[in-house]
Design a protein around this motif. Structure first.
Motif, mmCIF file in Angstrom:
data_model
loop_
_atom_site.group_PDB
_atom_site.id
_atom_site.type_symbol
_atom_site.label_atom_id
_atom_site.label_comp_id
_atom_site.label_asym_id
_atom_site.label_seq_id
_atom_site.Cartn_x
_atom_site.Cartn_y
_atom_site.Cartn_z
ATOM 1 N N SER A 7 28.996 -16.127 87.283
ATOM 2 C CA SER A 7 27.676 -16.706 87.051
ATOM 3 C C SER A 7 27.675 -18.183 87.408
ATOM 4 O O SER A 7 26.631 -18.807 87.477
ATOM 5 C CB SER A 7 27.278 -16.545 85.583
ATOM 6 O OG SER A 7 28.106 -17.360 84.767
ATOM 7 N N GLY A 8 28.878 -18.739 87.596
ATOM 8 C CA GLY A 8 29.003 -20.166 87.866
ATOM 9 C C GLY A 8 29.084 -21.006 86.601
ATOM 10 O O GLY A 8 29.159 -22.225 86.673
ATOM 11 N N GLY A 37 23.043 -22.843 81.602
ATOM 12 C CA GLY A 37 23.492 -24.202 81.305
ATOM 13 C C GLY A 37 23.097 -24.557 79.884
ATOM 14 O O GLY A 37 23.357 -23.811 78.954
ATOM 15 N N ASP A 38 22.412 -25.677 79.722
ATOM 16 C CA ASP A 38 21.954 -26.095 78.396
ATOM 17 C C ASP A 38 20.568 -25.557 78.052
ATOM 18 O O ASP A 38 20.076 -25.772 76.955
ATOM 19 C CB ASP A 38 21.927 -27.627 78.302
ATOM 20 C CG ASP A 38 23.325 -28.229 78.346
ATOM 21 O OD1 ASP A 38 24.283 -27.538 77.931
ATOM 22 O OD2 ASP A 38 23.462 -29.375 78.807
ATOM 23 N N VAL A 39 19.939 -24.875 79.010
ATOM 24 C CA VAL A 39 18.575 -24.388 78.832
ATOM 25 C C VAL A 39 18.590 -22.931 78.369
ATOM 26 O O VAL A 39 19.319 -22.106 78.921
ATOM 27 C CB VAL A 39 17.779 -24.504 80.157
ATOM 28 C CG1 VAL A 39 16.394 -23.903 80.028
ATOM 29 C CG2 VAL A 39 17.713 -25.954 80.610
ATOM 30 N N ILE A 40 17.771 -22.640 77.370
ATOM 31 C CA ILE A 40 17.591 -21.255 76.931
ATOM 32 C C ILE A 40 16.150 -20.870 77.226
ATOM 33 O O ILE A 40 15.213 -21.455 76.678
ATOM 34 C CB ILE A 40 17.932 -21.086 75.449
ATOM 35 C CG1 ILE A 40 19.422 -21.340 75.268
ATOM 36 C CG2 ILE A 40 17.519 -19.696 74.956
ATOM 37 C CD1 ILE A 40 19.954 -21.157 73.894
ATOM 38 N N THR A 41 15.978 -19.915 78.119
ATOM 39 C CA THR A 41 14.646 -19.429 78.457
ATOM 40 C C THR A 41 14.080 -18.713 77.244
ATOM 41 O O THR A 41 14.747 -17.888 76.625
ATOM 42 C CB THR A 41 14.715 -18.457 79.653
ATOM 43 O OG1 THR A 41 15.243 -19.156 80.777
ATOM 44 C CG2 THR A 41 13.351 -17.885 79.994
ATOM 45 N N GLY A 42 12.845 -19.017 76.907
ATOM 46 C CA GLY A 42 12.171 -18.309 75.827
ATOM 47 C C GLY A 42 12.719 -18.626 74.450
ATOM 48 O O GLY A 42 12.789 -17.743 73.601
ATOM 49 N N LYS A 108 25.517 -10.737 63.398
ATOM 50 C CA LYS A 108 25.296 -11.907 62.553
ATOM 51 C C LYS A 108 24.835 -13.114 63.361
ATOM 52 O O LYS A 108 23.950 -13.858 62.948
ATOM 53 C CB LYS A 108 26.582 -12.241 61.792
ATOM 54 C CG LYS A 108 26.462 -13.415 60.873
ATOM 55 C CD LYS A 108 27.753 -13.657 60.124
ATOM 56 C CE LYS A 108 27.638 -14.892 59.244
ATOM 57 N NZ LYS A 108 28.871 -15.146 58.516
ATOM 58 N N ALA A 109 25.458 -13.330 64.513
ATOM 59 C CA ALA A 109 25.123 -14.491 65.333
ATOM 60 C C ALA A 109 25.637 -14.285 66.749
ATOM 61 O O ALA A 109 26.525 -13.473 66.986
ATOM 62 C CB ALA A 109 25.750 -15.754 64.740
ATOM 63 N N LEU A 110 25.057 -15.046 67.672
ATOM 64 C CA LEU A 110 25.550 -15.125 69.041
ATOM 65 C C LEU A 110 26.142 -16.515 69.231
ATOM 66 O O LEU A 110 26.144 -17.327 68.309
ATOM 67 C CB LEU A 110 24.421 -14.827 70.026
ATOM 68 C CG LEU A 110 23.858 -13.396 69.912
ATOM 69 C CD1 LEU A 110 22.606 -13.232 70.754
ATOM 70 C CD2 LEU A 110 24.905 -12.368 70.289
ATOM 71 N N ILE A 111 26.649 -16.801 70.411
ATOM 72 C CA ILE A 111 27.409 -18.034 70.646
ATOM 73 C C ILE A 111 26.592 -19.307 70.416
ATOM 74 O O ILE A 111 27.141 -20.348 70.108
ATOM 75 C CB ILE A 111 28.047 -18.018 72.053
ATOM 76 C CG1 ILE A 111 29.123 -19.073 72.153
ATOM 77 C CG2 ILE A 111 27.015 -18.193 73.121
ATOM 78 C CD1 ILE A 111 30.470 -18.524 72.431
ATOM 79 N N ASP A 112 25.289 -19.234 70.552
ATOM 80 C CA ASP A 112 24.386 -20.362 70.302
ATOM 81 C C ASP A 112 23.302 -19.848 69.352
ATOM 82 O O ASP A 112 22.717 -18.796 69.590
ATOM 83 C CB ASP A 112 23.783 -20.835 71.629
ATOM 84 C CG ASP A 112 22.905 -22.062 71.504
ATOM 85 O OD1 ASP A 112 21.976 -22.051 70.665
ATOM 86 O OD2 ASP A 112 23.115 -23.028 72.258
ATOM 87 N N SER A 113 23.019 -20.595 68.309
ATOM 88 C CA SER A 113 22.062 -20.135 67.297
ATOM 89 C C SER A 113 20.651 -19.950 67.849
ATOM 90 O O SER A 113 19.837 -19.251 67.241
ATOM 91 C CB SER A 113 22.031 -21.111 66.117
ATOM 92 O OG SER A 113 21.579 -22.388 66.539
ATOM 93 N N ARG A 114 20.349 -20.504 69.016
ATOM 94 C CA ARG A 114 19.029 -20.329 69.635
ATOM 95 C C ARG A 114 18.906 -18.992 70.360
ATOM 96 O O ARG A 114 17.808 -18.567 70.699
ATOM 97 C CB ARG A 114 18.743 -21.472 70.609
ATOM 98 C CG ARG A 114 18.715 -22.846 69.951
ATOM 99 C CD ARG A 114 18.614 -23.950 70.992
ATOM 100 N NE ARG A 114 19.825 -23.971 71.815
ATOM 101 C CZ ARG A 114 19.964 -24.625 72.949
ATOM 102 N NH1 ARG A 114 18.947 -25.321 73.448
ATOM 103 N NH2 ARG A 114 21.098 -24.594 73.625
ATOM 104 N N LEU A 115 20.035 -18.335 70.593
ATOM 105 C CA LEU A 115 20.033 -17.056 71.299
ATOM 106 C C LEU A 115 19.710 -15.927 70.330
ATOM 107 O O LEU A 115 20.258 -15.851 69.233
ATOM 108 C CB LEU A 115 21.382 -16.807 71.965
ATOM 109 C CG LEU A 115 21.705 -17.753 73.109
ATOM 110 C CD1 LEU A 115 23.156 -17.603 73.535
ATOM 111 C CD2 LEU A 115 20.758 -17.530 74.279
#
Length: 136
Positions: A7-8, A37-42, A108-115
């Motif tokens: 994915s790069g 990257g640092d952006v989470i779509t949606g 319970k969670a994914l690698i980033d809490s925004r996901l």
């Protein structure tokens, strides 16, 4: 022949994984999210995140010489199972006619809490002329 599809993302070599791996006619796509990257779509929208994760899975499949039509199994991980209908609607828009075996599990969670969602896929290429390309 083993084909690695990247994915790069900078963490792929650190963690030691690939976005997808093709061996023979089997393609395994790793857990895929809406993070670029640092952006989470949606952010905050599980439907939009599911759509973006599926787009990225489609890109990985194409890089491996496969398509959504070759997918035989998906695994969907959600942080809130009560949102299953929105996730299912997005999944159905891609796989409604294909109908792979699918599982949806609350985690319970994914690698980033925004996901909110992560999806894996397995494809088996049965068409003629789908030889893997050289690459990554």
């Amino acid at each position: 022949m083993r084909q690695l599809i990247s994915s790069g993302a900078p963490w792929e070599p650190i963690v030691g994984y690939s976005r997808a791996v093709r061996v023979g006619n089997v393609v395994e796509v790793a857990g895929t999210t809406a993070q670029d990257g640092d952006v989470i779509t949606g952010e905050g929208d599980v439907y939009a995140q599911t759509k973006r994760a599926l787009e990225k899975i489609g890109e990985a499949l194409a890089a491996a010489g496969a398509s959504f039509a070759d997918v035989v199994r998906t695994r969907i991980f959600v942080t809130d199972i009560s949102q299953w209908e929105a996730v299912g609607r997005a999944h159905g828009e891609v796989f409604g006619a294909i109908r792979p075996a699918a599982s949806m599990l609350e985690v319970k969670a994914l690698i980033d809490s925004r996901l909110l969602v992560e999806i894996e896929a397995t494809a088996i290429i049965t068409g003629v002329g789908n030889a893997p390309s050289t690459g990554n």
